[in-house]
Scaffold this motif. Structure first.
Motif, PDB file in Angstrom:
ATOM      1  N   LEU A   1      34.122  38.687  30.822  1.00 52.18           N
ATOM      2  CA  LEU A   1      34.524  40.212  31.480  1.00 52.18           C
ATOM      3  C   LEU A   1      35.717  39.837  31.667  1.00 52.18           C
ATOM      4  CD1 LEU A   1      31.388  41.544  31.419  1.00 52.18           C
ATOM      5  CD2 LEU A   1      32.727  42.210  29.501  1.00 52.18           C
ATOM      6  N   LEU A   2      36.567  40.922  31.540  1.00 53.65           N
ATOM      7  CA  LEU A   2      38.472  39.869  32.489  1.00 53.65           C
ATOM      8  C   LEU A   2      38.409  40.604  33.381  1.00 53.65           C
ATOM      9  CD1 LEU A   2      40.754  40.998  29.558  1.00 53.65           C
ATOM     10  CD2 LEU A   2      39.351  38.746  30.003  1.00 53.65           C
ATOM     11  N   SER A   3      37.649  40.984  34.161  1.00 56.83           N
ATOM     12  CA  SER A   3      37.936  42.445  35.881  1.00 56.83           C
ATOM     13  C   SER A   3      36.990  41.160  35.987  1.00 56.83           C
ATOM     14  CB  SER A   3      37.410  43.309  35.761  1.00 56.83           C
ATOM     15  OG  SER A   3      38.665  44.413  35.442  1.00 56.83           O
ATOM     16  N   TRP A   4      36.078  40.569  36.059  1.00 55.21           N
ATOM     17  CA  TRP A   4      34.836  39.632  36.922  1.00 55.21           C
ATOM     18  C   TRP A   4      36.050  38.567  36.946  1.00 55.21           C
ATOM     19  CZ3 TRP A   4      30.396  39.457  38.905  1.00 55.21           C
ATOM     20  CH2 TRP A   4      29.926  41.191  38.710  1.00 55.21           C
TER      21      TRP A   4
ATOM     22  N   MET B   1      39.221  38.223  37.120  1.00 58.95           N
ATOM     23  CA  MET B   1      40.125  38.696  38.144  1.00 58.95           C
ATOM     24  C   MET B   1      39.525  38.909  39.289  1.00 58.95           C
ATOM     25  SD  MET B   1      43.078  41.221  36.381  1.00 58.95           S
ATOM     26  CE  MET B   1      42.336  41.759  34.953  1.00 58.95           C
ATOM     27  N   GLY B   2      38.309  39.421  39.796  1.00 58.29           N
ATOM     28  CA  GLY B   2      37.741  39.343  40.399  1.00 58.29           C
ATOM     29  C   GLY B   2      37.495  37.634  41.807  1.00 58.29           C
TER      30      GLY B   2
ATOM     31  N   LEU C   1      48.008  35.841  36.195  1.00 62.79           N
ATOM     32  CA  LEU C   1      48.202  36.416  36.929  1.00 62.79           C
ATOM     33  C   LEU C   1      47.331  36.414  38.137  1.00 62.79           C
ATOM     34  CD1 LEU C   1      48.006  40.068  35.345  1.00 62.79           C
ATOM     35  CD2 LEU C   1      49.833  38.453  36.061  1.00 62.79           C
TER      36      LEU C   1
ATOM     37  N   ASP D   1      46.393  33.318  37.971  1.00 67.04           N
ATOM     38  CA  ASP D   1      46.945  31.736  38.533  1.00 67.04           C
ATOM     39  C   ASP D   1      45.719  30.169  38.308  1.00 67.04           C
ATOM     40  OD1 ASP D   1      49.184  30.385  38.868  1.00 67.04           O
ATOM     41  OD2 ASP D   1      48.691  30.681  40.698  1.00 67.04           O
TER      42      ASP D   1
ATOM     43  N   SER E   1      52.752  43.865  35.244  1.00 71.17           N
ATOM     44  CA  SER E   1      52.562  43.314  36.082  1.00 71.17           C
ATOM     45  C   SER E   1      53.218  41.540  35.975  1.00 71.17           C
ATOM     46  CB  SER E   1      51.025  43.184  36.272  1.00 71.17           C
ATOM     47  OG  SER E   1      49.747  44.239  35.538  1.00 71.17           O
TER      48      SER E   1
ATOM     49  N   GLU F   1      49.523  33.367  46.786  1.00 77.66           N
ATOM     50  CA  GLU F   1      48.177  34.058  47.081  1.00 77.66           C
ATOM     51  C   GLU F   1      48.418  35.477  47.760  1.00 77.66           C
ATOM     52  OE1 GLU F   1      45.543  32.520  46.299  1.00 77.66           O
ATOM     53  OE2 GLU F   1      44.283  34.460  46.973  1.00 77.66           O
TER      54      GLU F   1
ATOM     55  N   ARG G   1      49.179  36.576  43.463  1.00 74.26           N
ATOM     56  CA  ARG G   1      47.996  36.936  42.446  1.00 74.26           C
ATOM     57  C   ARG G   1      47.291  38.058  43.498  1.00 74.26           C
ATOM     58  NH1 ARG G   1      43.237  35.061  43.051  1.00 74.26           N
ATOM     59  NH2 ARG G   1      42.521  34.416  41.469  1.00 74.26           N
TER      60      ARG G   1
ATOM     61  N   SER H   1      49.496  40.941  42.366  1.00 77.13           N
ATOM     62  CA  SER H   1      49.153  40.962  39.949  1.00 77.13           C
ATOM     63  C   SER H   1      48.607  41.629  39.920  1.00 77.13           C
ATOM     64  CB  SER H   1      50.533  40.284  39.981  1.00 77.13           C
ATOM     65  OG  SER H   1      50.020  38.615  40.410  1.00 77.13           O
ATOM     66  N   ILE H   2      46.749  40.789  40.538  1.00 74.58           N
ATOM     67  CA  ILE H   2      45.888  41.495  39.859  1.00 74.58           C
ATOM     68  C   ILE H   2      45.892  42.940  40.169  1.00 74.58           C
ATOM     69  CG2 ILE H   2      43.320  41.239  40.380  1.00 74.58           C
ATOM     70  CD1 ILE H   2      43.843  38.602  40.897  1.00 74.58           C
TER      71      ILE H   2
ATOM     72  N   TYR I   1      47.799  45.112  38.105  1.00 77.83           N
ATOM     73  CA  TYR I   1      47.567  45.182  36.799  1.00 77.83           C
ATOM     74  C   TYR I   1      45.975  45.983  35.879  1.00 77.83           C
ATOM     75  CZ  TYR I   1      46.077  43.117  32.037  1.00 77.83           C
ATOM     76  OH  TYR I   1      44.760  42.206  30.595  1.00 77.83           O
ATOM     77  N   GLU I   2      45.485  45.791  36.772  1.00 81.62           N
ATOM     78  CA  GLU I   2      43.849  46.091  36.599  1.00 81.62           C
ATOM     79  C   GLU I   2      44.099  47.991  36.556  1.00 81.62           C
ATOM     80  OE1 GLU I   2      40.988  45.592  36.305  1.00 81.62           O
ATOM     81  OE2 GLU I   2      40.042  43.578  37.133  1.00 81.62           O
TER      82      GLU I   2
ATOM     83  N   GLU J   1      31.448  49.569  41.674  1.00 82.61           N
ATOM     84  CA  GLU J   1      31.229  48.652  40.779  1.00 82.61           C
ATOM     85  C   GLU J   1      30.092  48.855  39.350  1.00 82.61           C
ATOM     86  OE1 GLU J   1      29.947  44.248  42.232  1.00 82.61           O
ATOM     87  OE2 GLU J   1      32.386  44.557  43.729  1.00 82.61           O
TER      88      GLU J   1
ATOM     89  N   PHE K   1      37.712  44.170  29.149  1.00 80.65           N
ATOM     90  CA  PHE K   1      37.823  45.604  29.666  1.00 80.65           C
ATOM     91  C   PHE K   1      36.513  46.310  30.013  1.00 80.65           C
ATOM     92  CE2 PHE K   1      41.711  44.580  28.686  1.00 80.65           C
ATOM     93  CZ  PHE K   1      42.565  43.825  29.223  1.00 80.65           C
TER      94      PHE K   1
ATOM     95  N   ALA L   1      34.393  46.824  32.668  1.00 79.62           N
ATOM     96  CA  ALA L   1      33.713  46.644  32.812  1.00 79.62           C
ATOM     97  C   ALA L   1      33.372  46.844  34.671  1.00 79.62           C
ATOM     98  CB  ALA L   1      33.901  44.553  33.235  1.00 79.62           C
TER      99      ALA L   1
ATOM    100  N   MET M   1      34.793  47.037  36.581  1.00 75.79           N
ATOM    101  CA  MET M   1      35.234  46.871  37.732  1.00 75.79           C
ATOM    102  C   MET M   1      37.000  46.176  38.606  1.00 75.79           C
ATOM    103  SD  MET M   1      32.741  44.109  39.421  1.00 75.79           S
ATOM    104  CE  MET M   1      33.069  43.765  39.545  1.00 75.79           C
ATOM    105  N   GLY M   2      37.552  47.187  38.126  1.00 75.87           N
ATOM    106  CA  GLY M   2      38.961  46.773  38.311  1.00 75.87           C
ATOM    107  C   GLY M   2      39.621  48.413  39.299  1.00 75.87           C
TER     108      GLY M   2
ATOM    109  N   ASN N   1      38.047  45.799  42.429  1.00 78.98           N
ATOM    110  CA  ASN N   1      39.270  44.452  42.465  1.00 78.98           C
ATOM    111  C   ASN N   1      40.385  44.869  43.019  1.00 78.98           C
ATOM    112  OD1 ASN N   1      37.646  42.357  41.026  1.00 78.98           O
ATOM    113  ND2 ASN N   1      38.852  42.403  38.954  1.00 78.98           N
TER     114      ASN N   1
ATOM    115  N   ARG O   1      38.921  45.197  46.557  1.00 74.64           N
ATOM    116  CA  ARG O   1      38.918  43.878  46.761  1.00 74.64           C
ATOM    117  C   ARG O   1      40.799  43.127  47.471  1.00 74.64           C
ATOM    118  NH1 ARG O   1      36.023  40.393  43.252  1.00 74.64           N
ATOM    119  NH2 ARG O   1      34.559  41.720  44.221  1.00 74.64           N
ATOM    120  N   TYR O   2      41.355  42.567  46.650  1.00 77.80           N
ATOM    121  CA  TYR O   2      43.005  42.591  46.688  1.00 77.80           C
ATOM    122  C   TYR O   2      44.355  42.977  47.529  1.00 77.80           C
ATOM    123  CZ  TYR O   2      41.369  38.672  43.877  1.00 77.80           C
ATOM    124  OH  TYR O   2      40.519  38.107  42.800  1.00 77.80           O
TER     125      TYR O   2
END
Ligand SMILES: Nc1ncnc2c1ncn2[C@@H]1O[C@H](COP(=O)(O)OP(=O)(O)O)[C@@H](O)[C@H]1O
Ligand SMILES: [Mg+2]
Lengths: 108, 140
Positions: A32-35, A37-38, A61, A63, B23, B38, B41, B44-45, B48-49, B92, B106, B108, B110-111, B114, B117-118
């Protein structure tokens, strides 16, 4: 260990190896891509069976050092060429995610 | 960097396979500016979400990234259906993504978590039937 050395040490197939000299530290498994990335960290090896084009962007992204496709999952030429272009390493393992992770666990 | 730099992108709502181009481009530009890896990262994450959300849920939109001396701002604006219950959407695992999108990995739910979070700050401004604007800030 570098991605190239890991590839030969474990008998993986190099699908795209534009940055084989990159060092790998640790591993994350997930589809699962969001997992990914997280939770995945930079420089890890990412083991997945997801094989659509979006994995290249996610790897870039996030890395991670490389994608390792488990279960012998194949990707098409468009994904290979995009990965080469974006500097994303992709290896392929014919084993399941668990065996693949076990194989690399003492090396990364 | 005494002045701020803005990068603008049109996010195509049709093309799922090219989602993420903005992104990936931002990542490249930030690297060229010498931003720490960092931070790149995180930015860009988060972007992207947000980009993926505009493609899945809103039929595309506009993305702006503003780099100034002490912060990077990401502004994502769309004219999609809007988000009725933002608190619920932020949880979540909550997702209205269709199965076709889930099968690509995709959806999930969690976008948005995330993105929060970032980034150091995130605000969602949304009106049902009008669209959604999300602003995120990462401090340098
Ligand atoms: N730009 C947007 N426009 C409309 N709805 C959105 C937008 N972004 C997110 N949403 C809503 O919020 C939910 C949660 O988003 P997210 O956490 O990214 O999960 P996912 O995208 O996996 O469904 C989505 O399923 C959708 O209902
Ligand atoms: Mg999402």
């Amino acid at each position: 260990m570098t991605v190239s050395s890991l590839c030969s040490a474990c008998g993986f197939v190099p699908v795209a190896l534009p940055d084989g000299g990159r060092e790998v530290h640790g591993c994350y498994i997930g589809d699962l891509l969001s997992w990914v990335m997280g939770r995945a960290k930079a420089d890890e090896a990412w083991i997945t069976i997801m094989s659509n084009i979006n994995i290249v962007a996610v790897a870039s992204l996030t890395d991670v050092a490389c994608i390792i496709l488990a279960e012998g999952v194949a990707v098409d030429d468009k994904i290979k060429s995009t990965a080469e272009l974006k500097g994303v390493n992709i290896l392929m393992s014919d084993k399941a995610a668990y065996e693949t992770a076990s194989a690399i666990s003492t090396l990364v | 960097m005494s002045e701020s730099l803005t990068f603008h992108y049109d996010v195509d709502g049709e093309d799922f396979t090219s989602a993420g181009q903005a992104s990936v481009q931002v990542k490249k530009n930030l690297r060229r500016l010498g931003i720490p890896p960092e931070i790149i990262r995180q930015v860009s994450i988060a972007m992207y979400e947000g980009e993926i959300n505009m493609v899945i849920h809103a039929g595309g939109g506009d993305a702006d990234v503003i780099v100034s001396e002490d912060r990077i701002e990401i502004i994502l604006a769309d004219h999609g259906p809007g988000i009725a219950d933002i608190e619920l959407a932020m949880q979540e695992g909550y997702s209205t993504a269709p199965d076709s999108v889930r099968s690509l990995g995709f959806g999930a739910g969690m976008g948005l978590p995330n993105m929060k979070r970032y980034t150091d700050e995130m605000t969602i401004d949304s009106k049902v039937g009008e669209g959604t604007t999300i602003k995120m800030t990462v401090k340098l």
